[in-house]
Design a protein around this motif. Structure first.
Motif, mmCIF file in Angstrom:
data_model
loop_
_atom_site.group_PDB
_atom_site.id
_atom_site.type_symbol
_atom_site.label_atom_id
_atom_site.label_comp_id
_atom_site.label_asym_id
_atom_site.label_seq_id
_atom_site.Cartn_x
_atom_site.Cartn_y
_atom_site.Cartn_z
ATOM 1 N N UNK A 1 1.007 -1.113 -0.062
ATOM 2 C CA UNK A 1 0.001 -0.039 0.039
ATOM 3 C C UNK A 1 0.964 1.413 -0.047
ATOM 4 N N UNK A 2 1.865 1.222 0.739
ATOM 5 C CA UNK A 2 2.868 2.521 0.778
ATOM 6 C C UNK A 2 3.462 2.766 -0.672
ATOM 7 N N UNK A 3 4.014 1.512 -1.176
ATOM 8 C CA UNK A 3 4.615 1.870 -2.503
ATOM 9 C C UNK A 3 3.438 2.335 -3.558
ATOM 10 N N UNK A 4 2.228 1.804 -3.339
ATOM 11 C CA UNK A 4 1.151 2.247 -4.266
ATOM 12 C C UNK A 4 1.089 3.874 -3.959
ATOM 13 N N UNK A 5 0.879 4.295 -2.749
ATOM 14 C CA UNK A 5 0.590 5.561 -2.554
ATOM 15 C C UNK A 5 1.873 6.349 -2.862
ATOM 16 N N UNK A 6 3.095 5.975 -2.898
ATOM 17 C CA UNK A 6 4.224 6.691 -3.598
ATOM 18 C C UNK A 6 4.195 6.924 -4.897
ATOM 19 N N UNK A 7 3.485 5.718 -5.876
ATOM 20 C CA UNK A 7 3.446 5.955 -7.114
ATOM 21 C C UNK A 7 2.346 7.133 -7.386
ATOM 22 N N UNK A 8 0.995 6.650 -6.493
ATOM 23 C CA UNK A 8 -0.011 7.822 -6.742
ATOM 24 C C UNK A 8 0.312 9.232 -6.561
ATOM 25 N N UNK A 9 1.284 9.201 -5.641
ATOM 26 C CA UNK A 9 1.646 10.629 -5.026
ATOM 27 C C UNK A 9 2.631 11.149 -6.517
#
Length: 162
Positions: free
Chosen positions: A54-62
């Motif tokens: 989830x943290x990786x996905x949040x970084x990508x989304x940011x």
């Protein structure tokens, strides 16, 4: 959009992606405890692995959202939104550092949920809801959330809470 904000968001996105990947990798290499008969859905690294992804996905989304906002020349976080974000951070940090460990976990969760609902339904909103009604509903939801979260972790995940 200032270049310092763009640069900060890019750095933050990279940090999120690296941290998430590290957490995911660490959870993947954790012992699975097969020799003790631990069911695969309750292995120690499952929840950290999910949170790492989830943290990786949040970084990508940011990174993607910031890129789109810069391309469109549209601010991502304006005054009122920044205020709401600051309140979320304040409440979350208060829960983490002020409540957890000082009161029973179910009570800490109930207080956090209650405060979150009241603050965002009555104080930090463009259309405040009636206070008395909000207090009653927030109390009901808070007590239910505190009980459910505690039961799920202690009975479902077999995790002792602070």
């Amino acid at each position: 959009m200032t270049s310092s904000m763009t640069r900060a968001d890019r750095i933050t996105a990279v940090v999120f992606i690296i941290a998430g990947a590290a957490v995911t990798w660490g959870s993947w290499i954790m012992p699975r405890l097969e020799n003790r008969g631990v069911h695969p859905s309750s292995v120690p690294g499952l929840v950290p692995g999910i949170l790492g992804v989830a943290l990786v996905l949040c970084g990508i989304l940011l990174a993607v959202r910031r890129h789109q906002a810069v391309a469109e020349d549209e601010p991502v976080l304006r005054g009122f939104e920044a205020k709401r974000l600051a309140v979320v951070l304040l409440l979350t940090l208060g829960f983490t550092f002020g409540l957890v460990g000082t009161v029973p976990f179910w009570l800490a969760t109930a207080i956090f949920v209650f405060a979150f609902i009241v603050v965002f339904d009555c104080l930090v909103t463009e259309a405040p809801k009636p206070l008395v009604r909000t207090l009653v509903l927030a109390a009901i939801v808070a007590v239910a959330a505190g009980a459910i979260v505690t039961l799920v972790f202690e009975k479902g995940f077999l995790v002792r809470l602070p």
